[in-house]
Design a protein around this motif. Structure first.
Motif, PDB file in Angstrom:
ATOM      1  N   ASP A 209       0.837  -1.206   0.000  1.00 33.85           N
ATOM      2  CA  ASP A 209       0.000   0.000   0.000  1.00 33.85           C
ATOM      3  C   ASP A 209       0.871   1.255   0.000  1.00 33.85           C
ATOM      4  OD1 ASP A 209      -2.202  -1.587   0.080  1.00 33.85           O
ATOM      5  OD2 ASP A 209      -2.839  -1.034   2.101  1.00 33.85           O
ATOM      6  N   ASP A 210       0.295   2.347  -0.520  1.00 34.06           N
ATOM      7  CA  ASP A 210       0.990   3.632  -0.473  1.00 34.06           C
ATOM      8  C   ASP A 210       1.380   3.951   0.964  1.00 34.06           C
ATOM      9  OD1 ASP A 210       0.872   4.058  -3.129  1.00 34.06           O
ATOM     10  OD2 ASP A 210      -0.575   5.695  -3.077  1.00 34.06           O
ATOM     11  N   GLY A 211       2.574   4.498   1.132  1.00 30.78           N
ATOM     12  CA  GLY A 211       3.035   4.888   2.451  1.00 30.78           C
ATOM     13  C   GLY A 211       3.893   3.851   3.140  1.00 30.78           C
ATOM     14  N   THR A 212       3.856   2.589   2.669  1.00 31.83           N
ATOM     15  CA  THR A 212       4.714   1.579   3.275  1.00 31.83           C
ATOM     16  C   THR A 212       6.138   1.748   2.745  1.00 31.83           C
ATOM     17  OG1 THR A 212       4.266  -0.055   1.547  1.00 31.83           O
ATOM     18  CG2 THR A 212       2.800  -0.047   3.461  1.00 31.83           C
ATOM     19  N   LEU A 213       7.103   1.415   3.588  1.00 35.69           N
ATOM     20  CA  LEU A 213       8.498   1.517   3.166  1.00 35.69           C
ATOM     21  C   LEU A 213       8.779   0.565   2.013  1.00 35.69           C
ATOM     22  CD1 LEU A 213      11.322   2.625   3.508  1.00 35.69           C
ATOM     23  CD2 LEU A 213      11.696   0.973   5.369  1.00 35.69           C
ATOM     24  N   LEU A 214       8.178  -0.609   2.039  1.00 41.56           N
ATOM     25  CA  LEU A 214       8.390  -1.574   0.963  1.00 41.56           C
ATOM     26  C   LEU A 214       7.929  -1.006  -0.371  1.00 41.56           C
ATOM     27  CD1 LEU A 214       9.222  -4.337  -0.061  1.00 41.56           C
ATOM     28  CD2 LEU A 214       6.954  -5.201   0.593  1.00 41.56           C
ATOM     29  N   SER A 215       6.761  -0.377  -0.397  1.00 40.12           N
ATOM     30  CA  SER A 215       6.267   0.174  -1.667  1.00 40.12           C
ATOM     31  C   SER A 215       7.190   1.271  -2.178  1.00 40.12           C
ATOM     32  CB  SER A 215       4.835   0.701  -1.506  1.00 40.12           C
ATOM     33  OG  SER A 215       4.802   1.897  -0.756  1.00 40.12           O
ATOM     34  N   ARG A 216       7.729   2.091  -1.273  1.00 34.85           N
ATOM     35  CA  ARG A 216       8.623   3.168  -1.716  1.00 34.85           C
ATOM     36  C   ARG A 216       9.904   2.590  -2.322  1.00 34.85           C
ATOM     37  NH1 ARG A 216       7.062   5.489   3.274  1.00 34.85           N
ATOM     38  NH2 ARG A 216       9.138   5.199   4.210  1.00 34.85           N
ATOM     39  N   ILE A 217      10.433   1.537  -1.694  1.00 32.09           N
ATOM     40  CA  ILE A 217      11.659   0.929  -2.207  1.00 32.09           C
ATOM     41  C   ILE A 217      11.402   0.265  -3.559  1.00 32.09           C
ATOM     42  CG2 ILE A 217      13.349  -0.890  -1.782  1.00 32.09           C
ATOM     43  CD1 ILE A 217      13.108  -0.273   1.195  1.00 32.09           C
ATOM     44  N   VAL A 218      10.278  -0.428  -3.673  1.00 31.36           N
ATOM     45  CA  VAL A 218       9.944  -1.096  -4.937  1.00 31.36           C
ATOM     46  C   VAL A 218       9.719  -0.074  -6.050  1.00 31.36           C
ATOM     47  CG1 VAL A 218       8.196  -2.483  -6.113  1.00 31.36           C
ATOM     48  CG2 VAL A 218       9.039  -3.193  -3.877  1.00 31.36           C
ATOM     49  N   LEU A 219       9.031   1.009  -5.747  1.00 39.48           N
ATOM     50  CA  LEU A 219       8.760   2.020  -6.775  1.00 39.48           C
ATOM     51  C   LEU A 219      10.050   2.659  -7.273  1.00 39.48           C
ATOM     52  CD1 LEU A 219       5.515   3.666  -5.364  1.00 39.48           C
ATOM     53  CD2 LEU A 219       5.738   2.345  -7.473  1.00 39.48           C
ATOM     54  N   ARG A 220      11.033   2.816  -6.392  1.00 40.85           N
ATOM     55  CA  ARG A 220      12.330   3.326  -6.849  1.00 40.85           C
ATOM     56  C   ARG A 220      12.967   2.350  -7.844  1.00 40.85           C
ATOM     57  NH1 ARG A 220      14.635   7.624  -4.399  1.00 40.85           N
ATOM     58  NH2 ARG A 220      13.609   8.448  -2.526  1.00 40.85           N
TER      59      ARG A 220
END
Length: 443
Positions: A209-220
């Motif tokens: 989900d948006d806001g999770t650290l995992l999603s931010r790392i994956v999106l990078r």
């Protein structure tokens, strides 16, 4: 200072320093000493070595320091051996060493060198686990993987997590990228939704989900793998997931169509056919696409454009040839529809922008569907440029790295030589002539 009897209720450790001794050591005249010693010991790795110099010593500080160390001092500068002070404390009323006294007066001490070493060891364990995961998933040689890891390392976020959490998170990110870009990744149209992907990798549908650290790392990682900017808001995050073939949900993103008339009598098919015959464009969601069994008239040709303006203009002109808009880099919805049309026997004709990202997208689309280039040859490009210049219409310069057009070896050299980009909507009139019957096949 002399040793005293333990006070009632004290533990064995506390009994070594009575309240009276502690109060004497904690007097204001010694406060600067303990503050400086705390910093020195933490930097020294809690090792009692070296000397401590105090400048600008007051008369009250000088007197207290003399009583503490058993040595007289003159002047406003005092130099104290840490080893001597440690020995004095151990034989005096404190009955404990320098490190223990400072911890008693100033709180627990941190061995800074040891803490730095532990952080480095933790970080190295994280990156070792990441390298192992990338190799085992066949991603170690991916062009995006090393720059992505360097970016994550510089951010320092994982190193601040508990070691097991940091390793778990980065390995999950690699697992997500393996699903989306790895050697065994599914066809884009068959990609799971974001919730399904998250549940598969993390065990919970909300893991990405948006806001999770995992999603931010994956999106990078996704941004680097697709050579797109790192998303900065909710819309750009959604668009990046879609560009990677992952539907955030199955109703909010659509594929824009015009002129589609599938055969059959299902309600979804009738609704689409009615809109087509009324001349309306239609936005189809992923849920819509699963409700339709795609059966088409023989020899159906479907035109595919990149810009929604082409669909809008075609609807205004009453064009009836089937038209699908990819809206830039094709999303899951677009690919799902085109795959279904292609499987139903449709021939596809593709048109995009004459710029390097547009050529890259066209390579993928033409290769995927054996599509006919729709006014996308070198002669078309040169004609567009000549017309624009005759009209005095400025064209944007080509930027970025040239991409070879796999369907026409003369196109990339022509674009490189002229050095300008031609957006799809600049050729609108020519495209519309192909969509209005009777229609001659474009050259």
């Amino acid at each position: 200072m002399t040793a005293a009897e333990p006070e009632p209720g004290m533990t064995a450790a506390e009994a070594r320093m009575t309240a009276r001794t502690r109060a004497w050591l904690d007097q204001p005249a010694l406060a600067r000493l303990w503050d400086r010693l705390r910093d020195r010991l933490e930097r020294n790795g809690l090792q009692v070595r070296g000397r401590l110099r105090l400048d600008g010593v007051t008369a009250a500080e000088r007197e207290a320091l003399a009583l503490l160390t058993g040595r007289p001092y003159a002047g406003d500068t005092v130099s104290i051996s840490l080893a001597d002070l440690d020995a004095q404390l151990r034989t005096g009323a404190a009955e404990r060493g320098l490190v223990e006294v400072v911890a008693e007066l100033r709180g627990p001490l941190t061995d800074r060198p040891a803490a730095r070493d532990a952080r480095r060891a933790t970080a190295e364990a994280i990156w070792t686990a990441t390298d192992d995961a990338l190799r085992s998933r066949g991603l170690a040689d991916a062009a995006w993987s090393r720059p992505w890891l360097d970016e994550v390392r510089r951010a320092g976020t994982l190193a601040r997590l508990a070691p097991d959490n940091g390793k778990r998170l980065i390995v999950q990110a690699v697992d997500v990228m393996a699903v989306l870009t790895g050697p065994a990744s599914p066809d884009p149209a068959g990609m799971p939704g974001r919730g399904e992907l998250a549940e598969r990798v993390t065990g919970t549908a909300h893991g990405l989900d948006d806001g999770t650290l995992l999603s931010r790392i994956v999106l990078r990682a996704l941004a680097r793998s697709l050579e797109l900017p790192t998303p900065q808001d909710a819309r750009s995050r959604r668009e990046l997931w879609e560009a990677a073939g992952v539907a955030v949900d199955r109703v909010s993103t659509t594929v824009l169509t015009l002129g589609l008339e599938p055969l059959g009598d299902e309600s979804a098919v009738r609704l689409l056919r009615d809109r087509t015959r009324a001349g309306f464009e239609t936005h189809l969601t992923l849920r819509d696409l699963t409700r339709i069994t795609w059966r088409l008239a023989p020899d159906t040709e479907v035109f595919v454009c990149e810009n929604p303006r082409v669909v809008e203009a075609a609807a205004d002109r009453g064009c009836v040839r089937p038209l699908v808009c990819a809206s830039g880099n094709p999303t899951t919805s677009v690919l799902t529809l085109l795959d279904a049309l292609h499987a139903a026997g449709a021939r596809l004709a593709y048109r995009g922008d004459f710029d390097w990202p547009g050529i890259a997208i066209a390579n993928r689309m033409i290769g995927r569907y054996a599509a006919r280039p729709w006014r996308m040859r070198a002669t078309d490009y040169e004609q567009h440029v000549a017309t624009a210049r005759d009209r005095g219409t400025p064209l944007p310069p080509l930027t970025g790295t040239p991409v070879d057009a796999l369907w026409d070896p003369e196109l990339t050299p022509a674009m490189t030589a002229l050095g300008v980009a031609v957006q799809e909507e600049s050729a609108l009139e020519r495209l519309l002539t192909d969509l209005i019957p009777p229609c001659e096949s474009p050259q």
